[in-house]
Design a protein around this motif. Sequence first.
Motif, PDB file in Angstrom:
ATOM      1  N   UNK A   1       0.823  -1.216   0.000  1.00  0.00           N
ATOM      2  CA  UNK A   1       0.000   0.000   0.000  1.00  0.00           C
ATOM      3  C   UNK A   1       0.856   1.265   0.000  1.00  0.00           C
ATOM      4  N   UNK A   2       2.135   1.126   0.290  1.00  0.00           N
ATOM      5  CA  UNK A   2       3.056   2.257   0.316  1.00  0.00           C
ATOM      6  C   UNK A   2       4.461   1.710   0.149  1.00  0.00           C
ATOM      7  N   UNK A   3       5.377   2.518  -0.329  1.00  0.00           N
ATOM      8  CA  UNK A   3       6.758   2.061  -0.481  1.00  0.00           C
ATOM      9  C   UNK A   3       7.390   1.850   0.894  1.00  0.00           C
ATOM     10  N   UNK A   4       8.380   0.972   1.014  1.00  0.00           N
ATOM     11  CA  UNK A   4       9.065   0.804   2.296  1.00  0.00           C
ATOM     12  C   UNK A   4       9.649   2.114   2.821  1.00  0.00           C
ATOM     13  N   UNK A   5      10.162   2.950   1.905  1.00  0.00           N
ATOM     14  CA  UNK A   5      10.712   4.241   2.330  1.00  0.00           C
ATOM     15  C   UNK A   5       9.618   5.147   2.887  1.00  0.00           C
ATOM     16  N   UNK A   6       8.447   5.130   2.232  1.00  0.00           N
ATOM     17  CA  UNK A   6       7.335   5.951   2.699  1.00  0.00           C
ATOM     18  C   UNK A   6       6.841   5.502   4.063  1.00  0.00           C
ATOM     19  N   UNK A   7       6.717   4.186   4.246  1.00  0.00           N
ATOM     20  CA  UNK A   7       6.279   3.657   5.541  1.00  0.00           C
ATOM     21  C   UNK A   7       7.288   3.983   6.633  1.00  0.00           C
ATOM     22  N   UNK A   8       8.571   3.890   6.285  1.00  0.00           N
ATOM     23  CA  UNK A   8       9.626   4.218   7.252  1.00  0.00           C
ATOM     24  C   UNK A   8       9.549   5.671   7.678  1.00  0.00           C
ATOM     25  N   UNK A   9       9.309   6.555   6.711  1.00  0.00           N
ATOM     26  CA  UNK A   9       9.217   7.984   7.025  1.00  0.00           C
ATOM     27  C   UNK A   9       8.037   8.291   7.943  1.00  0.00           C
ATOM     28  N   UNK A  10       6.935   7.552   7.770  1.00  0.00           N
ATOM     29  CA  UNK A  10       5.750   7.781   8.592  1.00  0.00           C
ATOM     30  C   UNK A  10       5.926   7.183   9.994  1.00  0.00           C
ATOM     31  N   UNK A  11       6.407   5.953  10.049  1.00  0.00           N
ATOM     32  CA  UNK A  11       6.471   5.247  11.329  1.00  0.00           C
ATOM     33  C   UNK A  11       7.674   5.621  12.181  1.00  0.00           C
ATOM     34  N   UNK A  12       8.819   5.840  11.516  1.00  0.00           N
ATOM     35  CA  UNK A  12      10.048   6.119  12.265  1.00  0.00           C
ATOM     36  C   UNK A  12      10.588   7.529  12.044  1.00  0.00           C
ATOM     37  N   UNK A  13       9.885   8.315  11.225  1.00  0.00           N
ATOM     38  CA  UNK A  13      10.305   9.683  10.920  1.00  0.00           C
ATOM     39  C   UNK A  13      11.678   9.733  10.236  1.00  0.00           C
ATOM     40  N   UNK A  14      12.039   8.648   9.567  1.00  0.00           N
ATOM     41  CA  UNK A  14      13.280   8.581   8.812  1.00  0.00           C
ATOM     42  C   UNK A  14      13.149   7.499   7.755  1.00  0.00           C
ATOM     43  N   UNK A  15      13.844   7.673   6.636  1.00  0.00           N
ATOM     44  CA  UNK A  15      13.805   6.657   5.582  1.00  0.00           C
ATOM     45  C   UNK A  15      14.845   5.565   5.806  1.00  0.00           C
ATOM     46  N   UNK A  16      15.644   5.702   6.876  1.00  0.00           N
ATOM     47  CA  UNK A  16      16.704   4.727   7.139  1.00  0.00           C
ATOM     48  C   UNK A  16      16.163   3.366   7.572  1.00  0.00           C
ATOM     49  N   UNK A  17      14.898   3.304   7.928  1.00  0.00           N
ATOM     50  CA  UNK A  17      14.304   2.052   8.409  1.00  0.00           C
ATOM     51  C   UNK A  17      13.522   1.346   7.302  1.00  0.00           C
ATOM     52  N   UNK A  18      13.840   1.655   6.054  1.00  0.00           N
ATOM     53  CA  UNK A  18      13.099   1.073   4.929  1.00  0.00           C
ATOM     54  C   UNK A  18      13.166  -0.452   4.928  1.00  0.00           C
ATOM     55  N   UNK A  19      14.318  -1.010   5.290  1.00  0.00           N
ATOM     56  CA  UNK A  19      14.453  -2.475   5.324  1.00  0.00           C
ATOM     57  C   UNK A  19      13.526  -3.084   6.365  1.00  0.00           C
ATOM     58  N   UNK A  20      13.435  -2.435   7.527  1.00  0.00           N
ATOM     59  CA  UNK A  20      12.535  -2.919   8.574  1.00  0.00           C
ATOM     60  C   UNK A  20      11.075  -2.798   8.129  1.00  0.00           C
ATOM     61  N   UNK A  21      10.766  -1.705   7.451  1.00  0.00           N
ATOM     62  CA  UNK A  21       9.400  -1.495   6.969  1.00  0.00           C
ATOM     63  C   UNK A  21       9.022  -2.555   5.947  1.00  0.00           C
ATOM     64  N   UNK A  22       9.951  -2.886   5.044  1.00  0.00           N
ATOM     65  CA  UNK A  22       9.679  -3.899   4.027  1.00  0.00           C
ATOM     66  C   UNK A  22       9.343  -5.239   4.662  1.00  0.00           C
ATOM     67  N   UNK A  23      10.061  -5.569   5.730  1.00  0.00           N
ATOM     68  CA  UNK A  23       9.799  -6.827   6.438  1.00  0.00           C
ATOM     69  C   UNK A  23       8.453  -6.786   7.144  1.00  0.00           C
ATOM     70  N   UNK A  24       8.182  -5.678   7.818  1.00  0.00           N
ATOM     71  CA  UNK A  24       6.938  -5.558   8.582  1.00  0.00           C
ATOM     72  C   UNK A  24       5.704  -5.555   7.687  1.00  0.00           C
ATOM     73  N   UNK A  25       5.810  -4.943   6.510  1.00  0.00           N
ATOM     74  CA  UNK A  25       4.652  -4.831   5.620  1.00  0.00           C
ATOM     75  C   UNK A  25       4.359  -6.099   4.828  1.00  0.00           C
ATOM     76  N   UNK A  26       5.291  -7.048   4.838  1.00  0.00           N
ATOM     77  CA  UNK A  26       5.126  -8.300   4.091  1.00  0.00           C
ATOM     78  C   UNK A  26       4.838  -8.028   2.613  1.00  0.00           C
ATOM     79  N   UNK A  27       5.806  -7.420   1.969  1.00  0.00           N
ATOM     80  CA  UNK A  27       5.628  -6.973   0.585  1.00  0.00           C
ATOM     81  C   UNK A  27       5.946  -8.035  -0.454  1.00  0.00           C
ATOM     82  N   UNK A  28       6.542  -9.146  -0.042  1.00  0.00           N
ATOM     83  CA  UNK A  28       7.015 -10.122  -1.019  1.00  0.00           C
ATOM     84  C   UNK A  28       5.901 -11.024  -1.531  1.00  0.00           C
ATOM     85  N   UNK A  29       6.143 -11.634  -2.679  1.00  0.00           N
ATOM     86  CA  UNK A  29       5.168 -12.555  -3.263  1.00  0.00           C
ATOM     87  C   UNK A  29       4.910 -13.733  -2.330  1.00  0.00           C
ATOM     88  N   UNK A  30       5.955 -14.201  -1.670  1.00  0.00           N
ATOM     89  CA  UNK A  30       5.822 -15.356  -0.789  1.00  0.00           C
ATOM     90  C   UNK A  30       4.920 -15.029   0.407  1.00  0.00           C
TER      91      UNK A  30
END
Length: 315
Positions: A223-252
């Motif tokens: 629903x949003x890019x990992x960078x966008x989610x990181x900026x909203x949740x952590x107020x920084x784009x440095x947590x994009x990797x954590x956001x990608x994991x939390x959002x379950x963005x992968x096909x699997x």
Amino acid sequence: MISFLDFEKPIAELEARIAELRATADGSDLDIDSEIGKLEKKSAGMLAATYAKLTPWQKTQVARHPQRPHMVDYLRLIFTDFVPLAGDRTYGEDAAIIGGLATLDGRKVMLIGHEKGHDTPSRIKHNFGSAKPEGYRKAIRLMQMASKFGLPVVTLVDTAGAFPGIEAEERGQAEAIARSTEACLALEVPMVAAILGEGGSGGAVAIAAANKVLMLEHSIYSVISPEGASSILWRTSDKAADAATAMKVTAQDLLALKVIDAIVPEPTGGAHRDPATTARSLADALGRELSTLAAYTPAEIVRQREDRFLAIGSL
């Protein structure tokens, strides 16, 4: 030449060594074929091992790889008799979404999809795959045409999201996305969507509310890019990797959650390493789904699609 991603650095170094050995042996009496063979085998093993355990953030990087095949590549590789249809009959043409009549393994379809572009001129032309309202209104027009003539609809999704610019908002971006999603859900002909790389937010859903949703093995859908989610949740784009994991963005992850219906395998190392093989796998998957849906009546098509989306979240 393949562009290597950051996490592929050890493989890149080994491939560079192989290239150096080939250059050294070229035109000389040195016989180093056996040594090169060993290094190639080691490189292939490293590549397979790396791609067997990609993190969600690494899959995001693969989905965005600059050499990853886009819609125009799959159009060339697996579709024939393409007749482009342009314009929304309201405002103008939007090159971020390409559409028209096409043939897939002998089956006539209406093909609609995002195109990102491969180089600077084409990326500017296609607005990096981010469509404006006229793009979605064009998609609606083509879906309605497909329904009128009884043609199944195939959509190829690859966008970071709909264009967020002022002019798009002025022309009714949110309304156009909503209307396009509504048009997908109301179609009385089979519709199959495939996520090629990025499936970002409403810009993706607007042409992906299909009877069956497929994803390439290393694509992402959120629903949003990992960078966008990181900026909203952590107020920084440095947590994009954590956001990608939390959002379950992968096909699997999304297959397990029943958000998508099937995963289309990619060659070892990603679609960009063997576009032709990826395209054939995609064509086979699309063909299977369309053949299954062909047995449904128009009412069953609409009901199946409705039931599919209402069931999401009820695990």
